[in-house]
Design a protein around this motif. Structure first.
Motif, PDB file in Angstrom:
ATOM      1  N   THR A  67       0.830  -1.208   0.000  1.00 48.00           N
ATOM      2  CA  THR A  67       0.000   0.000   0.000  1.00 48.00           C
ATOM      3  C   THR A  67       0.865   1.259   0.000  1.00 48.00           C
ATOM      4  OG1 THR A  67      -1.759  -1.149   1.191  1.00 48.00           O
ATOM      5  CG2 THR A  67      -1.804   1.254   1.225  1.00 48.00           C
ATOM      6  N   LEU A  68       1.926   1.246   0.810  1.00 47.65           N
ATOM      7  CA  LEU A  68       2.837   2.390   0.855  1.00 47.65           C
ATOM      8  C   LEU A  68       3.519   2.603  -0.498  1.00 47.65           C
ATOM      9  CD1 LEU A  68       4.535   1.828   4.342  1.00 47.65           C
ATOM     10  CD2 LEU A  68       2.811   3.536   3.753  1.00 47.65           C
ATOM     11  N   ILE A  69       3.936   1.502  -1.125  1.00 42.87           N
ATOM     12  CA  ILE A  69       4.574   1.617  -2.442  1.00 42.87           C
ATOM     13  C   ILE A  69       3.586   2.158  -3.469  1.00 42.87           C
ATOM     14  CG2 ILE A  69       5.588   0.282  -4.335  1.00 42.87           C
ATOM     15  CD1 ILE A  69       6.863  -1.530  -2.259  1.00 42.87           C
ATOM     16  N   ALA A  70       2.346   1.669  -3.418  1.00 37.90           N
ATOM     17  CA  ALA A  70       1.332   2.148  -4.359  1.00 37.90           C
ATOM     18  C   ALA A  70       1.031   3.627  -4.160  1.00 37.90           C
ATOM     19  CB  ALA A  70       0.051   1.331  -4.195  1.00 37.90           C
ATOM     20  N   GLN A  71       1.192   4.124  -2.938  1.00 41.08           N
ATOM     21  CA  GLN A  71       0.953   5.533  -2.667  1.00 41.08           C
ATOM     22  C   GLN A  71       2.122   6.404  -3.113  1.00 41.08           C
ATOM     23  OE1 GLN A  71       0.243   5.576   1.550  1.00 41.08           O
ATOM     24  NE2 GLN A  71      -1.888   4.913   1.363  1.00 41.08           N
ATOM     25  N   LYS A  72       3.349   5.927  -2.917  1.00 40.58           N
ATOM     26  CA  LYS A  72       4.533   6.756  -3.169  1.00 40.58           C
ATOM     27  C   LYS A  72       5.063   6.624  -4.595  1.00 40.58           C
ATOM     28  CE  LYS A  72       4.492   7.828   1.189  1.00 40.58           C
ATOM     29  NZ  LYS A  72       4.025   9.166   1.636  1.00 40.58           N
ATOM     30  N   LEU A  73       4.874   5.473  -5.221  1.00 41.47           N
ATOM     31  CA  LEU A  73       5.437   5.249  -6.554  1.00 41.47           C
ATOM     32  C   LEU A  73       4.920   6.235  -7.605  1.00 41.47           C
ATOM     33  CD1 LEU A  73       7.282   3.614  -8.359  1.00 41.47           C
ATOM     34  CD2 LEU A  73       5.438   1.948  -8.681  1.00 41.47           C
ATOM     35  N   PRO A  74       3.604   6.529  -7.664  1.00 41.70           N
ATOM     36  CA  PRO A  74       3.154   7.503  -8.670  1.00 41.70           C
ATOM     37  C   PRO A  74       3.795   8.880  -8.505  1.00 41.70           C
ATOM     38  CG  PRO A  74       1.291   6.271  -7.795  1.00 41.70           C
ATOM     39  CD  PRO A  74       2.464   5.925  -6.950  1.00 41.70           C
ATOM     40  N   VAL A  75       4.090   9.272  -7.260  1.00 41.55           N
ATOM     41  CA  VAL A  75       4.719  10.567  -7.017  1.00 41.55           C
ATOM     42  C   VAL A  75       6.122  10.594  -7.618  1.00 41.55           C
ATOM     43  CG1 VAL A  75       5.423  12.226  -5.257  1.00 41.55           C
ATOM     44  CG2 VAL A  75       3.379  10.812  -4.902  1.00 41.55           C
ATOM     45  N   THR A  76       6.906   9.560  -7.323  1.00 36.71           N
ATOM     46  CA  THR A  76       8.269   9.493  -7.854  1.00 36.71           C
ATOM     47  C   THR A  76       8.265   9.300  -9.362  1.00 36.71           C
ATOM     48  OG1 THR A  76       9.075   8.584  -5.757  1.00 36.71           O
ATOM     49  CG2 THR A  76      10.458   8.255  -7.692  1.00 36.71           C
ATOM     50  N   LEU A  77       7.307   8.549  -9.878  1.00 34.72           N
ATOM     51  CA  LEU A  77       7.204   8.372 -11.330  1.00 34.72           C
ATOM     52  C   LEU A  77       6.956   9.706 -12.032  1.00 34.72           C
ATOM     53  CD1 LEU A  77       5.178   5.080 -11.932  1.00 34.72           C
ATOM     54  CD2 LEU A  77       7.462   5.618 -12.773  1.00 34.72           C
ATOM     55  N   GLN A  78       6.061  10.507 -11.477  1.00 37.37           N
ATOM     56  CA  GLN A  78       5.781  11.811 -12.080  1.00 37.37           C
ATOM     57  C   GLN A  78       7.023  12.702 -12.040  1.00 37.37           C
ATOM     58  OE1 GLN A  78       2.546  13.979 -10.298  1.00 37.37           O
ATOM     59  NE2 GLN A  78       2.894  15.806 -11.544  1.00 37.37           N
ATOM     60  N   LEU A  79       7.705  12.720 -10.896  1.00 34.19           N
ATOM     61  CA  LEU A  79       8.917  13.531 -10.771  1.00 34.19           C
ATOM     62  C   LEU A  79       9.994  13.048 -11.738  1.00 34.19           C
ATOM     63  CD1 LEU A  79      10.563  15.697  -9.291  1.00 34.19           C
ATOM     64  CD2 LEU A  79      11.156  13.961  -7.582  1.00 34.19           C
ATOM     65  N   ALA A  80      10.170  11.729 -11.843  1.00 35.14           N
ATOM     66  CA  ALA A  80      11.205  11.176 -12.724  1.00 35.14           C
ATOM     67  C   ALA A  80      10.885  11.452 -14.189  1.00 35.14           C
ATOM     68  CB  ALA A  80      11.337   9.677 -12.477  1.00 35.14           C
ATOM     69  N   LEU A  81       9.618  11.285 -14.581  1.00 37.13           N
ATOM     70  CA  LEU A  81       9.236  11.527 -15.975  1.00 37.13           C
ATOM     71  C   LEU A  81       9.446  12.986 -16.370  1.00 37.13           C
ATOM     72  CD1 LEU A  81       5.992   9.359 -16.317  1.00 37.13           C
ATOM     73  CD2 LEU A  81       8.132   9.058 -17.563  1.00 37.13           C
ATOM     74  N   MET A  82       9.027  13.900 -15.504  1.00 39.51           N
ATOM     75  CA  MET A  82       9.202  15.319 -15.815  1.00 39.51           C
ATOM     76  C   MET A  82      10.684  15.686 -15.874  1.00 39.51           C
ATOM     77  SD  MET A  82       6.110  17.168 -13.671  1.00 39.51           S
ATOM     78  CE  MET A  82       6.655  18.787 -14.209  1.00 39.51           C
ATOM     79  N   ALA A  83      11.472  15.124 -14.960  1.00 40.03           N
ATOM     80  CA  ALA A  83      12.899  15.436 -14.941  1.00 40.03           C
ATOM     81  C   ALA A  83      13.605  14.896 -16.175  1.00 40.03           C
ATOM     82  CB  ALA A  83      13.536  14.861 -13.674  1.00 40.03           C
ATOM     83  N   ILE A  84      13.283  13.669 -16.577  1.00 37.91           N
ATOM     84  CA  ILE A  84      13.977  13.075 -17.724  1.00 37.91           C
ATOM     85  C   ILE A  84      13.548  13.754 -19.027  1.00 37.91           C
ATOM     86  CG2 ILE A  84      12.406  11.213 -18.438  1.00 37.91           C
ATOM     87  CD1 ILE A  84      16.167  10.849 -17.768  1.00 37.91           C
ATOM     88  N   VAL A  85      12.280  14.184 -19.121  1.00 39.05           N
ATOM     89  CA  VAL A  85      11.832  14.905 -20.316  1.00 39.05           C
ATOM     90  C   VAL A  85      12.558  16.240 -20.431  1.00 39.05           C
ATOM     91  CG1 VAL A  85       9.871  16.088 -21.356  1.00 39.05           C
ATOM     92  CG2 VAL A  85       9.594  13.771 -20.488  1.00 39.05           C
ATOM     93  N   LEU A  86      12.653  16.977 -19.338  1.00 40.18           N
ATOM     94  CA  LEU A  86      13.374  18.248 -19.358  1.00 40.18           C
ATOM     95  C   LEU A  86      14.850  18.032 -19.702  1.00 40.18           C
ATOM     96  CD1 LEU A  86      11.904  20.100 -16.229  1.00 40.18           C
ATOM     97  CD2 LEU A  86      11.545  20.659 -18.634  1.00 40.18           C
ATOM     98  N   ALA A  87      15.448  16.966 -19.139  1.00 42.35           N
ATOM     99  CA  ALA A  87      16.857  16.691 -19.415  1.00 42.35           C
ATOM    100  C   ALA A  87      17.081  16.364 -20.886  1.00 42.35           C
ATOM    101  CB  ALA A  87      17.331  15.538 -18.529  1.00 42.35           C
TER     102      ALA A  87
END
Length: 315
Positions: free
Chosen positions: A89-109
């Motif tokens: 449950t904790l992973i399901a709650q936190k993973l989308p947050v990190t996924l969004q941050l990682a996707l935005m960061a890699i697109v900008l990079a």
């Protein structure tokens, strides 16, 4: 292509087992006893004995590992020793947050690093090349936490353009979510863009000196077509590898950046779990990050085949 993917998956299985064994073993080396916190201030020996039996901490190491691995294979990562919430449950709650941050960061990079690397290679030895290298070196050298604090002071406090911290799910307010994650993703993207710029420049310089590039120029092709259609396509192989590895690293959690901007992602989750010796959470998060790395390597292999059709029929 299907055979190549299946072959990679077969290699990934023993890798995951080895990672799970290392993660489970290293947890036992952490000092302290997490059950002392659960037992309360009095730390009644009967309560400690009950908790050790409940969490199978008195069983031999191999019994504990096999029991944990069996539960993981069935989708049960255990429960947090601190909160009692299922780790899944904790992973399901936190993973989308990190996924969004990682996707935005890699697109900008990618939007910054690849064009800068191509421009630097094409104009080698010019002021543009030197400026791009200076900016790339600055991006690698500046600590993320320092840049994040400076951006908060300038962009959020003085200019009041973007939120200073916090997180808004995109399902609640998409535009506000993008605004909230824009600064932390830019902070992460600076170093990533610098790495991508340097690798793109090196790969492009190597390709631009090839015989077929000189032949294409001799045939009278436009410089833009030579650079983008012939040179960049063949220079993408090492860039794909680097991009997938960087994205896998981001999935593990950008700890400092998430702490500075108060983002409830994987980074904050694993830091809190380590400090409280929450074994189940640390094991689940690290194993999930390892799966992410392996998956991104599989994506890189597939992209290799898409970019280079000769790899579809290995000798």
């Amino acid at each position: 292509m299907l055979k190549i993917v299946l072959r990679r998956l077969l290699v990934a299985i023993p890798t995951l087992i080895l990672v799970s064994l290392i993660v489970f073993s290293l947890q036992k080396l952490l000092p302290g006893d997490p059950l002392l916190t659960l037992a309360g201030e009095e730390r009644d020996p009967q309560v400690l004995a009950f908790l050790r039996e409940k969490y199978h901490l008195d069983d031999p190491f191999h019994i504990q590992y096999l029991a944990w691995l069996g539960n993981v294979l069935s989708g049960d990562f255990g429960h947090s020793l601190r909160t009692g919430v299922p780790v899944a449950t904790l992973i399901a709650q936190k993973l989308p947050v990190t996924l969004q941050l990682a996707l935005m960061a890699i697109v900008l990079a990618l939007l910054i690093g690849i064009p800068a690397g191509v421009l630097s290679a094409v104009r080698k030895g010019t002021p543009t090349d030197y400026a791009a290298n200076v900016v790339a070196l600055s991006g690698v050298s500046i600590p993320n936490f320092w840049l994040g604090i400076i951006l908060i002071m300038v962009v959020s406090v003085q200019w009041q353009l973007l939120p200073a911290s916090g997180y808004v799910p995109p399902t609640e307010n998409f535009l506000q979510s993008i605004r909230t994650m824009l600064m932390p993703s830019f902070v992460l993207a600076t170093a990533l863009a610098a790495y991508l710029m340097r690798h793109t420049r090196s790969a492009m310089l190597s390709v631009l000196s090839s015989d077929y590039i000189r032949t294409a120029k001799a045939k009278g092709l436009l410089p833009k077509a030579v650079v983008l259609k012939h040179a960049l396509r063949n220079a993408l192989m090492p860039i794909v590898t680097l991009t997938t590895l960087l994205f896998g690293e981001l999935l593990a959690g950008a700890v400092l950046t998430e702490q500075v901007f108060t983002i409830p992602g994987f980074g904050k989750l694993i830091v809190d779990a380590v400090f409280t010796r929450d074994y189940a959470v640390v094991q689940g998060v690290v194993l999930c990050a390892a799966v992410g790395f392996i998956f991104m390597n599989l994506v890189a292999d597939i992209l290799y085949i898409v970019i280079n059709p000769r790899l579809r029929h290995p000798q």
